[in-house]
Scaffold this motif. Sequence first.
Motif, mmCIF file in Angstrom:
data_model
loop_
_atom_site.group_PDB
_atom_site.id
_atom_site.type_symbol
_atom_site.label_atom_id
_atom_site.label_comp_id
_atom_site.label_asym_id
_atom_site.label_seq_id
_atom_site.Cartn_x
_atom_site.Cartn_y
_atom_site.Cartn_z
ATOM 1 N N TYR A 281 -17.160 5.289 1.060
ATOM 2 C CA TYR A 281 -15.321 5.612 0.991
ATOM 3 C C TYR A 281 -14.889 4.284 1.541
ATOM 4 C CZ TYR A 281 -11.192 7.740 1.672
ATOM 5 O OH TYR A 281 -10.111 8.241 2.158
ATOM 6 N N GLY A 282 -15.806 3.855 3.240
ATOM 7 C CA GLY A 282 -15.029 2.998 3.652
ATOM 8 C C GLY A 282 -15.242 1.175 2.937
ATOM 9 N N LEU A 283 -15.848 1.134 2.260
ATOM 10 C CA LEU A 283 -15.467 -0.209 1.539
ATOM 11 C C LEU A 283 -14.766 0.097 0.358
ATOM 12 C CD1 LEU A 283 -18.925 -1.015 1.076
ATOM 13 C CD2 LEU A 283 -17.530 -2.379 2.263
ATOM 14 N N MET A 284 -14.813 1.435 -0.436
ATOM 15 C CA MET A 284 -13.603 1.090 -0.887
ATOM 16 C C MET A 284 -12.344 1.541 -1.104
ATOM 17 S SD MET A 284 -14.638 3.988 -4.147
ATOM 18 C CE MET A 284 -14.767 5.755 -3.690
ATOM 19 N N CYS A 285 -11.395 2.488 0.679
ATOM 20 C CA CYS A 285 -10.961 2.048 0.762
ATOM 21 C C CYS A 285 -10.388 0.117 1.753
ATOM 22 C CB CYS A 285 -10.369 2.762 2.377
ATOM 23 S SG CYS A 285 -10.417 4.339 2.505
ATOM 24 N N VAL A 286 -11.254 -0.315 2.163
ATOM 25 C CA VAL A 286 -10.736 -1.557 2.150
ATOM 26 C C VAL A 286 -10.299 -2.570 1.215
ATOM 27 C CG1 VAL A 286 -11.980 -3.507 3.383
ATOM 28 C CG2 VAL A 286 -12.727 -1.940 4.072
ATOM 29 N N PHE A 287 -11.566 -2.569 0.458
ATOM 30 C CA PHE A 287 -11.122 -3.066 -0.995
ATOM 31 C C PHE A 287 -9.366 -2.923 -1.764
ATOM 32 C CE2 PHE A 287 -15.624 -4.224 -1.399
ATOM 33 C CZ PHE A 287 -15.549 -5.361 -0.729
ATOM 34 N N SER A 288 -9.242 -1.455 -1.391
ATOM 35 C CA SER A 288 -8.277 -0.721 -2.082
ATOM 36 C C SER A 288 -7.150 -1.271 -1.330
ATOM 37 C CB SER A 288 -8.224 0.477 -2.313
ATOM 38 O OG SER A 288 -8.935 1.068 -3.479
ATOM 39 N N PHE A 289 -7.152 -1.262 0.200
ATOM 40 C CA PHE A 289 -5.600 -1.454 0.436
ATOM 41 C C PHE A 289 -5.550 -2.551 1.070
ATOM 42 C CE2 PHE A 289 -6.205 2.720 2.492
ATOM 43 C CZ PHE A 289 -4.999 3.048 2.106
ATOM 44 N N ALA A 290 -7.100 -3.528 0.826
ATOM 45 C CA ALA A 290 -6.584 -5.531 0.307
ATOM 46 C C ALA A 290 -6.040 -5.843 -0.375
ATOM 47 C CB ALA A 290 -7.787 -6.017 0.793
ATOM 48 N N VAL A 291 -5.490 -5.038 -1.701
ATOM 49 C CA VAL A 291 -5.396 -5.308 -2.743
ATOM 50 C C VAL A 291 -4.088 -4.940 -2.733
ATOM 51 C CG1 VAL A 291 -4.925 -4.914 -5.249
ATOM 52 C CG2 VAL A 291 -7.479 -5.009 -3.979
ATOM 53 N N ALA A 292 -3.798 -3.018 -2.163
ATOM 54 C CA ALA A 292 -2.294 -3.081 -1.660
ATOM 55 C C ALA A 292 -1.567 -3.797 -1.058
ATOM 56 C CB ALA A 292 -2.723 -2.002 -1.357
ATOM 57 N N THR A 293 -2.100 -4.398 0.349
ATOM 58 C CA THR A 293 -1.575 -5.266 1.282
ATOM 59 C C THR A 293 -1.053 -6.240 -0.076
ATOM 60 O OG1 THR A 293 -3.433 -4.639 2.743
ATOM 61 C CG2 THR A 293 -2.124 -6.213 2.850
ATOM 62 N N GLY A 294 -1.612 -7.329 -0.191
ATOM 63 C CA GLY A 294 -1.310 -8.291 -0.816
ATOM 64 C C GLY A 294 0.154 -8.156 -2.285
ATOM 65 N N PHE A 295 -0.481 -6.964 -2.880
ATOM 66 C CA PHE A 295 0.878 -6.174 -3.878
ATOM 67 C C PHE A 295 2.355 -5.989 -2.507
ATOM 68 C CE2 PHE A 295 -2.174 -5.745 -7.247
ATOM 69 C CZ PHE A 295 -1.244 -6.468 -7.985
ATOM 70 N N VAL A 296 2.164 -6.385 -1.741
ATOM 71 C CA VAL A 296 2.888 -5.078 -0.784
ATOM 72 C C VAL A 296 3.494 -6.564 -0.262
ATOM 73 C CG1 VAL A 296 3.439 -4.508 1.766
ATOM 74 C CG2 VAL A 296 2.218 -2.852 0.259
ATOM 75 N N MET A 297 2.867 -7.260 0.414
ATOM 76 C CA MET A 297 3.059 -9.377 0.393
ATOM 77 C C MET A 297 4.580 -9.786 -0.496
ATOM 78 S SD MET A 297 -0.204 -10.183 2.402
ATOM 79 C CE MET A 297 0.231 -10.901 3.119
ATOM 80 N N ILE A 298 4.087 -9.320 -1.904
ATOM 81 C CA ILE A 298 5.054 -9.673 -2.652
ATOM 82 C C ILE A 298 6.084 -8.722 -3.648
ATOM 83 C CG2 ILE A 298 3.443 -11.608 -3.387
ATOM 84 C CD1 ILE A 298 2.901 -9.437 -6.339
ATOM 85 N N GLY A 299 5.897 -7.847 -2.247
ATOM 86 C CA GLY A 299 7.594 -7.015 -2.463
ATOM 87 C C GLY A 299 6.962 -5.701 -3.054
ATOM 88 N N LEU A 300 6.192 -5.821 -4.130
ATOM 89 C CA LEU A 300 5.201 -3.826 -4.731
ATOM 90 C C LEU A 300 4.931 -3.428 -4.160
ATOM 91 C CD1 LEU A 300 4.148 -5.764 -7.823
ATOM 92 C CD2 LEU A 300 6.298 -4.909 -7.450
ATOM 93 N N TRP A 301 6.129 -2.322 -2.783
ATOM 94 C CA TRP A 301 4.973 -1.142 -2.327
ATOM 95 C C TRP A 301 4.841 -0.360 -2.387
ATOM 96 C CZ3 TRP A 301 7.881 3.631 -2.319
ATOM 97 C CH2 TRP A 301 8.750 3.482 -3.152
ATOM 98 N N GLN A 302 5.362 -0.044 -3.779
ATOM 99 C CA GLN A 302 4.601 1.005 -4.719
ATOM 100 C C GLN A 302 3.127 1.426 -4.607
ATOM 101 O OE1 GLN A 302 7.281 -1.355 -6.221
ATOM 102 N NE2 GLN A 302 8.699 0.007 -6.705
ATOM 103 N N VAL A 303 2.480 0.157 -4.558
ATOM 104 C CA VAL A 303 1.271 -0.044 -5.251
ATOM 105 C C VAL A 303 0.409 0.585 -3.642
ATOM 106 C CG1 VAL A 303 -0.969 -1.433 -5.278
ATOM 107 C CG2 VAL A 303 1.104 -1.995 -6.420
#
Length: 156
Positions: free
Chosen positions: A29-51
């Motif tokens: 679960y921790g690994l899934m969270c790390v990877f999912s939130f890393a991807v989400a952070t990348g999308f937030v940085m380009i302005g897609l906060w919905q991810v």
Amino acid sequence: MNRDLLRERREWLLRRNCSLSPRQMGMAYGLMCVFSFAVATGFVMIGLWQVLLFTVLEMTAVAAAFLYFARHATDYEHIVLANGKLLVEQVSAGKMSVTQLELYFLRLQMPARYGDLIHLESNGVAVDIGYFATDPRRRALAQELRAEVQGGLFSN
């Protein structure tokens, strides 16, 4: 009597097949969270906060599924045939129920269709067993149980 019912005892233990320990589940679960939130952070940085919102919902759903799995990981059925009685102990989500059936009045109903459970009834008390067995194993258990009960009741 050739068969001494007071000394004979037959037991079956049916339990879930859990492939991950609680520690391994937490690490997964921790690994899934790390990877999912890393991807989400990348999308937030380009302005897609919905991810990020979707990721939070997704990880919440996964956490709920893992908690449900963990809660039922230790479920089991313990069936004991001894002293002219059949004792069925069932544990589900930490709650134990014990059913005692008299062998003399026992009716055993074999599974009729794929997925059906073994139905036991004696003196108005009924219980279904075989939740944690595959269909072929459930049928074999029913045949073993029937043979043991009939052998104990009708042998000379």
